[in-house]
Enzyme design. Structure first.
Site, PDB file in Angstrom:
ATOM      1  N   THR A  67      53.648  81.687  -3.569  1.00  0.00           N
ATOM      2  CA  THR A  67      53.550  81.897  -5.014  1.00  0.00           C
ATOM      3  C   THR A  67      52.149  81.474  -5.455  1.00  0.00           C
ATOM      4  O   THR A  67      51.220  82.263  -5.423  1.00  0.00           O
ATOM      5  CB  THR A  67      54.650  81.133  -5.772  1.00  0.00           C
ATOM      6  OG1 THR A  67      54.682  79.776  -5.321  1.00  0.00           O
ATOM      7  CG2 THR A  67      56.005  81.768  -5.535  1.00  0.00           C
ATOM      8  N   LYS A  92      56.261  77.319   2.352  1.00  0.00           N
ATOM      9  CA  LYS A  92      55.457  77.539   1.161  1.00  0.00           C
ATOM     10  C   LYS A  92      55.715  76.397   0.193  1.00  0.00           C
ATOM     11  O   LYS A  92      56.769  75.750   0.219  1.00  0.00           O
ATOM     12  CB  LYS A  92      55.764  78.884   0.493  1.00  0.00           C
ATOM     13  CG  LYS A  92      57.163  79.057  -0.084  1.00  0.00           C
ATOM     14  CD  LYS A  92      57.395  78.465  -1.459  1.00  0.00           C
ATOM     15  CE  LYS A  92      56.404  78.994  -2.485  1.00  0.00           C
ATOM     16  NZ  LYS A  92      56.707  78.360  -3.832  1.00  0.00           N
ATOM     17  N   THR A 146      63.072  70.891   1.422  1.00  0.00           N
ATOM     18  CA  THR A 146      61.686  71.098   1.065  1.00  0.00           C
ATOM     19  C   THR A 146      61.604  72.292   0.132  1.00  0.00           C
ATOM     20  O   THR A 146      62.614  72.855  -0.251  1.00  0.00           O
ATOM     21  CB  THR A 146      60.821  71.313   2.323  1.00  0.00           C
ATOM     22  OG1 THR A 146      59.458  71.475   1.914  1.00  0.00           O
ATOM     23  CG2 THR A 146      61.259  72.526   3.107  1.00  0.00           C
ATOM     24  N   GLU A 203      48.794  72.079  -5.815  1.00  0.00           N
ATOM     25  CA  GLU A 203      48.121  72.770  -6.919  1.00  0.00           C
ATOM     26  C   GLU A 203      46.943  71.942  -7.442  1.00  0.00           C
ATOM     27  O   GLU A 203      47.113  70.820  -7.914  1.00  0.00           O
ATOM     28  CB  GLU A 203      49.117  73.055  -8.036  1.00  0.00           C
ATOM     29  CG  GLU A 203      50.099  74.143  -7.650  1.00  0.00           C
ATOM     30  CD  GLU A 203      51.171  74.394  -8.687  1.00  0.00           C
ATOM     31  OE1 GLU A 203      51.740  75.499  -8.670  1.00  0.00           O
ATOM     32  OE2 GLU A 203      51.441  73.494  -9.501  1.00  0.00           O
ATOM     33  N   ASN A 226      49.293  75.013 -14.209  1.00  0.00           N
ATOM     34  CA  ASN A 226      50.642  74.922 -14.756  1.00  0.00           C
ATOM     35  C   ASN A 226      50.702  75.176 -16.257  1.00  0.00           C
ATOM     36  O   ASN A 226      51.772  75.505 -16.788  1.00  0.00           O
ATOM     37  CB  ASN A 226      51.242  73.567 -14.406  1.00  0.00           C
ATOM     38  CG  ASN A 226      51.643  73.508 -12.948  1.00  0.00           C
ATOM     39  OD1 ASN A 226      52.641  74.105 -12.556  1.00  0.00           O
ATOM     40  ND2 ASN A 226      50.846  72.855 -12.123  1.00  0.00           N
ATOM     41  N   THR A 241      52.002  83.030 -17.729  1.00  0.00           N
ATOM     42  CA  THR A 241      51.211  84.044 -18.427  1.00  0.00           C
ATOM     43  C   THR A 241      50.063  84.533 -17.561  1.00  0.00           C
ATOM     44  O   THR A 241      49.296  85.381 -17.982  1.00  0.00           O
ATOM     45  CB  THR A 241      50.649  83.489 -19.743  1.00  0.00           C
ATOM     46  OG1 THR A 241      49.927  82.264 -19.475  1.00  0.00           O
ATOM     47  CG2 THR A 241      51.755  83.216 -20.724  1.00  0.00           C
TER      48      THR A 241
END
Length: 388
Positions: free
Chosen positions: A148, A170, A181, A260, A383, A388
């Site tokens: 993702t 992932k 996980t 991230e 995030n 969007t």
């Protein structure tokens, strides 16, 4: 027991990957299936908002003998009501017809945005055109298709005797597992009895994936599973467990490094704890602290944030600050009083891509290690704009 980037694939497994068109033109569908029945162990998210994929897979683990897993990425199919379950069931039925197996022989996983139903017209059109009889075996493509916000695909390979193991995963955010996980799957042609495989896998998950945290948030879609079809024959169980543990840990570190907005891998080891639960609790308090994570990101030698994180474990009244020791990459920072040159050295250590924090509690003989990452402004950016 070495790990490899490329090596022969496990016997009897085939893969499918492609683009349904859920969000963009990148692949968002993946399926791995075995020609033969498998011994399977699977663990799932404990989040109360766990989606239909989790509920259906739990049911299939009870009722069937799974030998396939299908993943839809970029749509979690969570908080979608009864329609979400109907759609998940339809997905497995359509795919089962293609794979010539029962629907409950398939585990289903979904990952992505929450609260949006599957685009079923697109899914139907895609699945109906699949040709499993001509499928190849490309786990790298599967690793890419389940991504993702990941920036890199995550996969590892290893051998045990004549058997091969491949692992894919992932996950870069919404990561603090309580049972499994983000998405992590292992496939092997080793022959192991299901109870043996289940015991091994649960021990490994507990000491690897359950010791990983990016942001303290437990996903609604976490799934970890291993499929063993036995085509390569029996292997030494203890050696298999050692190798599988190394593979799982390698995937944990790949996930943490790719968190991230992450720029650094953060490793926290706690020793001298009263028991393993206390060791992990303290280690998680440190690795999850936004103040610790931001200090690591900026290489700010503010080691007091680690002391703070230990201290907020208020229920652990047996921890006495006078007995605690704290070090960064071998440099002890507490209870020593650091001078200016020591603080400069600490800052230099924190500039590295792998920052290790070691704590000794002085309470007992238990220990635990957890992994995470730093916290950057990019995490907020990713995030803040996710949907969007």
């Amino acid at each position: 027991m070495d790990l490899y980037d490329e090596m022969p694939q496990p016997l009897g497994f085939q893969t499918l990957a492609g683009n349904i068109g859920i969000k963009d033109t990148s692949d968002d569908f993946a399926c791995v299936f075995s020609a033969e029945p498998c011994a399977v162990s699977a663990m799932f998210s404990q989040n109360l908002f766990a989606g239909p994929s989790i509920k259906l897979s739990r049911q299939h683990m009870r009722q069937g003998q799974p030998r396939a897993v299908v993943v839809v990425s970029k749509n979690a199919n969570v908080a979608t009501g009864s329609e979400g379950m109907v759609n998940a069931v339809e997905l497995t039925k359509r795919l089962a017809a293609k794979l010539h197996c029962a629907p409950n022989d398939i585990l289903v996983a979904s990952t992505g945005i929450i609260g949006r139903p599957y685009p079923m017209n697109k899914i139907r059109g895609f699945v109906d055109k699949l040709k499993p009889e001509s499928a190849d075996c490309d786990f790298s493509a599967v690793a890419r298709a389940i991504m993702t916000t990941d920036t890199i695909p995550k996969h590892v390979f290893a051998r045990v005797g004549d058997a091969t193991i491949v692992g894919i995963a992932k996950g870069v955010g919404m990561i603090e597992p309580n049972m499994a996980t983000m998405l992590g799957f292992f496939f092997t042609d080793a022959a192991l009895a299901q109870p043996v495989l289940d015991s091994i896998f649960r021990r490994i998950v507990d000491s690897t994936f359950n010791c990983l945290s990016i942001d303290t948030d437990t996903s609604t879609s976490d799934t970890a599973a291993i499929f063993a079809n036995g085509l390569a024959g029996a292997v030494p169980e203890d050696e298999f467990e050692v190798v599988l543990h190394r593979m799982a840990l390698a995937l944990v570190k790949k996930i943490a490094r790719d968190g991230e907005g992450a720029t650094k891998l953060l490793e926290v080891s706690v020793k001298g704890a009263h028991d393993n639960a206390q060791a992990r609790r303290v280690a998680k308090a440190i690795v999850n602290s936004p103040l610790v994570k931001t200090a690591v990101h900026g290489a700010d030698p503010n080691w007091g944030r680690v002391a703070m994180a230990i201290g907020k474990c208020e229920q652990d009244t047996g921890i006495e600050p006078a007995r605690v020791r704290i070090a960064f990459d071998g440099l002890e920072v507490y209870p020593l009083q650091l001078g200016t040159s020591d603080l400069r050295r600490l800052s230099a250590l924190m500039l590295g891509e792998h920052v290790r924090i070691a704590v000794h509690l002085g309470c007992g003989g238990s220990e635990a290690t957890v992994w995470g990452c730093d916290l950057s402004a990019r995490y907020v950016s990713i995030n803040a704009d996710y949907s969007t």
